[in-house]
Design an enzyme around this catalytic site. Structure first.
Site, PDB file in Angstrom:
ATOM      1  N   ASP A  22      -8.085   2.126   6.427  1.00  0.00           N
ATOM      2  CA  ASP A  22      -7.746   2.211   5.006  1.00  0.00           C
ATOM      3  C   ASP A  22      -7.023   0.958   4.536  1.00  0.00           C
ATOM      4  OD1 ASP A  22      -8.925   4.518   4.336  1.00  0.00           O
ATOM      5  OD2 ASP A  22      -7.122   5.782   4.521  1.00  0.00           O
ATOM      6  N   ASP A  74      -4.694  -0.229   9.707  1.00  0.00           N
ATOM      7  CA  ASP A  74      -5.783   0.707  10.017  1.00  0.00           C
ATOM      8  C   ASP A  74      -6.945   0.475   9.056  1.00  0.00           C
ATOM      9  OD1 ASP A  74      -4.944   1.661   7.619  1.00  0.00           O
ATOM     10  OD2 ASP A  74      -4.095   3.531   8.389  1.00  0.00           O
ATOM     11  N   ASP A 109      -1.389  -1.242   5.807  1.00  0.00           N
ATOM     12  CA  ASP A 109      -1.363  -0.732   7.176  1.00  0.00           C
ATOM     13  C   ASP A 109      -2.407  -1.418   8.042  1.00  0.00           C
ATOM     14  OD1 ASP A 109       0.713   1.091   7.256  1.00  0.00           O
ATOM     15  OD2 ASP A 109      -0.462   2.615   6.194  1.00  0.00           O
ATOM     16  N   GLU A 131       0.842  -1.194   0.000  1.00  0.00           N
ATOM     17  CA  GLU A 131       0.000   0.000   0.000  1.00  0.00           C
ATOM     18  C   GLU A 131       0.883   1.252   0.000  1.00  0.00           C
ATOM     19  OE1 GLU A 131      -2.337   0.181   3.545  1.00  0.00           O
ATOM     20  OE2 GLU A 131      -3.066   2.211   3.164  1.00  0.00           O
TER      21      GLU A 131
END
Ligand code: 1YM
Length: 643
Positions: free
Chosen positions: A508, A506, A504, A431
């Site tokens: 997103d 998180d 990540d 990412e």
């Protein structure tokens, strides 16, 4: 020998040796001794109740997880016979529970073939349990037999009470042996998915599942579908938008072979076709599925030509065209099925192809004639799919050209590895450009390739192959994998043994991971099924102990566990840092935490149950808002979606 076994003669010793063989090599009988094998035991017992239901003597089955993680299965069938069996000189019920192969010998008739164990299920469960209690309700009496330590009779069959003459049935309680299984904790959700499926596949049969481990006084969940596989189709289409109202349900029988199919088209682009033989999922299809697919293609083409929707000059619609957006359940009940293929997931009986074709073509043709509006919508959908297929073919040629890889490389997107042997190669799909940059520096360039993704990739749940192919990120992925896509897909051409999604920790990151998994599941499913796909697990915490000594922890629990291993002075002096995104790690950190095969933690993405994964992706990525909201609520975070 123990006292309790004194009434046994020499032949009974062989009996115990039989069960001992199961304990020595449980894998041969139930596949694995992990959590999957643990759950397998339940289905071996439930199968006997289902057989009784298929024979027409039972319509109610209850499954209970007891407080101690033992399982009770109860049915209202005839009750396992209690008369003395001439050969073993034990009662039939004791024989069924102690003699390997007893089921096959005594079971006779019916549709028994449960998952390959051929009716030895009860004795296998007994062999792998620390205790088993069987109660039989029959002849106005309640009989009981108790086994202990892998099948030794603790209390031989005896009458423990009376019941109404009309009451019959079998109740079995067993406690899996925790010296054999890795875990002894049952998972309610796992049992629920299969219980529901069994209810869909056996219309009219009532199955109840209850968890008695918590203190709440629950009634359990009841699964009971008079509509059978029609209701299965309705359930699978819940998060999709059907394009015609009625679910088409056809069935027929010949020479004791029962064949049944239910289907409905939706506005989506993927198909969900699942087939079963004697309630077992035939993952690789077989003659029952082939018969239906062949008939479906033929009947739609005939209808389209007859009604001049498909013109004389037009090419015929293909099997792929007519299955777009199709949700279909095929179910066959066969007294003597031949399972083929490496995983025995394919039905081989050739007579079923013809039965399936006949039943389906007759019924489906009639449906099209009687429902001209639905017929037109279905044919139009296949026509659109056909046009998109032609467009996709053109777009795909772009991903296939040899020089393409060079173009990708040249564009600086894919940093490929030097090694060409796929078995040692890995590709990290990363990412963001900045993490991609660090990964390029931190990698082992011999075996590790890096593909950075810019922004989000297309949600393929809402796009056809042709549109997916117009997406640059997706084209790059296809080219890098080397397998091709659609009807050209070839798993043997895969250029990497491991495909590692690195995002990540998180929201997103989770979203990108789910988008990639959707892409892989819809367009590259064999790659997922073959176990090539992994998710990297970047750590959430770093514990700095000294200048050059940092210990990384995956999550809070991991951190707690680690801190507990430290002495108090250490604990005082260490610095705990919350790790930021991948992009903020330098190359060394990234290498140590997520890339170095010696220190990284990867999570393998598996498709345990393709049907459940299919439903999950539809809910999560599809058009309908309400099922998505419900799914997210039930599953708390995206990252928990472990398909
Ligand atoms: C909770 C588990 O085992 N039910 C069950 C098993 C059998 C019968 C009925 C049964 C079968 C037959 C005749 C027959 C079994 N019987 C045998 C064997 N529930 C559960 N309910 N009468 C009763 O198949 O002819 C094996 S299983 F071998 F004894 F016939």
């Amino acid at each position: 020998m123990e006292n309790k076994l004194e009434h046994y003669d020499a032949s009974d010793i062989q009996v115990l040796e039989g069960l001992e063989a199961v304990r020595k090599r449980p894998g041969m009988y139930i596949g694995t001794t992990d959590v999957k094998g643990l759950h397998h035991l339940v289905w071996e017992i439930v199968d006997n109740s289902i057989d009784e239901a298929l024979a027409g003597f039972c319509d109610n089955i209850e499954i209970v997880i007891n407080k101690d993680n033992s399982i009770t299965v109860k049915d209202n069938g005839r009750g396992i016979p209690v008369d003395i069996h001439p050969k073993t000189k034990m009662s039939t019920v004791e024989t069924v529970y102690t003699v390997l192969h007893a089921g096959g010998k005594f079971g006779g008739g019916g549709y028994k073939v449960s998952g390959g164990l051929h009716g030895v299920g009860a004795s296998v469960v007994n062999a792998l349990s620390s205790w088993v209690v069987v109660d039989v309700y029959k002849n106005g009496k309640i009989y009981e037999v108790k086994f202990i330590n892998g099948g030794k009779i603790e209390e031989p069959l005896h009458v423990i009470g009376e019941c109404e003459e009309a009451r019959t049935g079998t109740t079995v309680t067993f406690k899996p042996d925790n010296t054999i299984f890795d875990t002894d904790i049952y998972d309610y959700e796992t049992l629920k998915v299969r219980t529901r499926e069994l209810a869909f596949l056996n219309k009219g049969l009532k199955l109840t599942l209850r968890d008695d481990r918590d203190d709440e006084d629950t009634q359990g969940e009841v699964f009971h579908y008079e509509g059978g596989i029609s209701e299965y189709v309705k359930y699978l289409n819940k998060a999709k938008t059907p394009i015609h109202e009625d679910i088409i349900h056809l069935e027929g029988e010949e020479d004791g072979v029962m064949f049944e199919v239910a289907m409905q088209y939706n506005s989506g682009y993927s198909d969900s076709i699942y087939s079963f033989v004697n309630n077992i999922n035939t993952h690789d299809g077989g003659t029952h599925e082939e018969g239906v697919r062949r008939a479906l293609t033929r009947i739609i083409n005939n209808y389209a030509r007859k009604n001049n929707i498909l013109k004389e000059k037009d090419d015929s619609l293909t099997g792929d065209d007519v299955k777009e957006g199709l949700t279909m359940i095929v179910s066959c009940k066969h007294p003597n099925p031949q399972f083929e293929g490496q995983t025995k997931g394919r039905l081989g009986n050739s007579e079923v192809r013809k039965l399936a074709d006949n039943v389906f073509s007759e019924g489906f043709e009639r449906f099209l004639l009687e429902n001209p509006d639905a017929a037109r919508i279905i044919v139009e959908k296949a026509m659109t799919a056909s046009r998109a297929r032609v467009a996709a073919k053109r777009a795909r040629e772009l991903t296939r050209r040899k020089s393409d890889l060079d173009v990708v490389n040249f564009g600086g997107k894919l940093a490929d590895c030097k090694e060409k042997d796929p078995s040692v190669c890995e590709i990290f799909i990363v990412e963001g450009d900045s993490a991609g940059g660090s990964a390029k520096v931190g990698r082992n360039s011999m075996t590790q390739a890096i593909l950075p993704l810019r922004g989000k990739i297309l949600n393929v749940e809402k796009a056809r192959l042709d549109r997916a192919l117009s997406n640059e990120e997706i084209r790059t992925i296809i080219t890098a994998f080397g397998t091709g896509i659609g009807d050209e897909f070839d798993l043997s051409k895969l250029r990497y043994n491991k495909i590692i999604i690195m995002t990540d920790a998180d929201v997103d990151g989770s979203h990108i991971r789910v988008l990639l998994l959707t892409l892989f599941f819809r367009f590259f499913r064999p790659i997922v099924e073959a176990g090539h796909v992994y998710a990297a697990q970047p750590p959430l915490f770093g514990v700095k102990l000294g200048k050059n000594d940092t210990h990384y922890c995956l999550d809070e629990k991991d951190l707690d566990d680690y801190l507990n291993t430290l002495t108090e002075t250490q604990r005082k002096n260490c610095i705990i840092q919350r790790m930021k995104g991948l992009g903020e790690m330098d190359a060394d950190q990234l290498n140590e935490t997520t890339m170095d095969i010696k220190t990284r933690v990867l999570r393998k993405i598996t498709v345990e149950d393709a049907i459940a994964a299919d439903a999950a992706f539809s809910k999560l990525m599809g058009e309908e808002v309400e099922p998505r909201r419900q799914f997210i609520e039930e599953n708390a975070t995206y990252s928990d979606l472990d398909v």
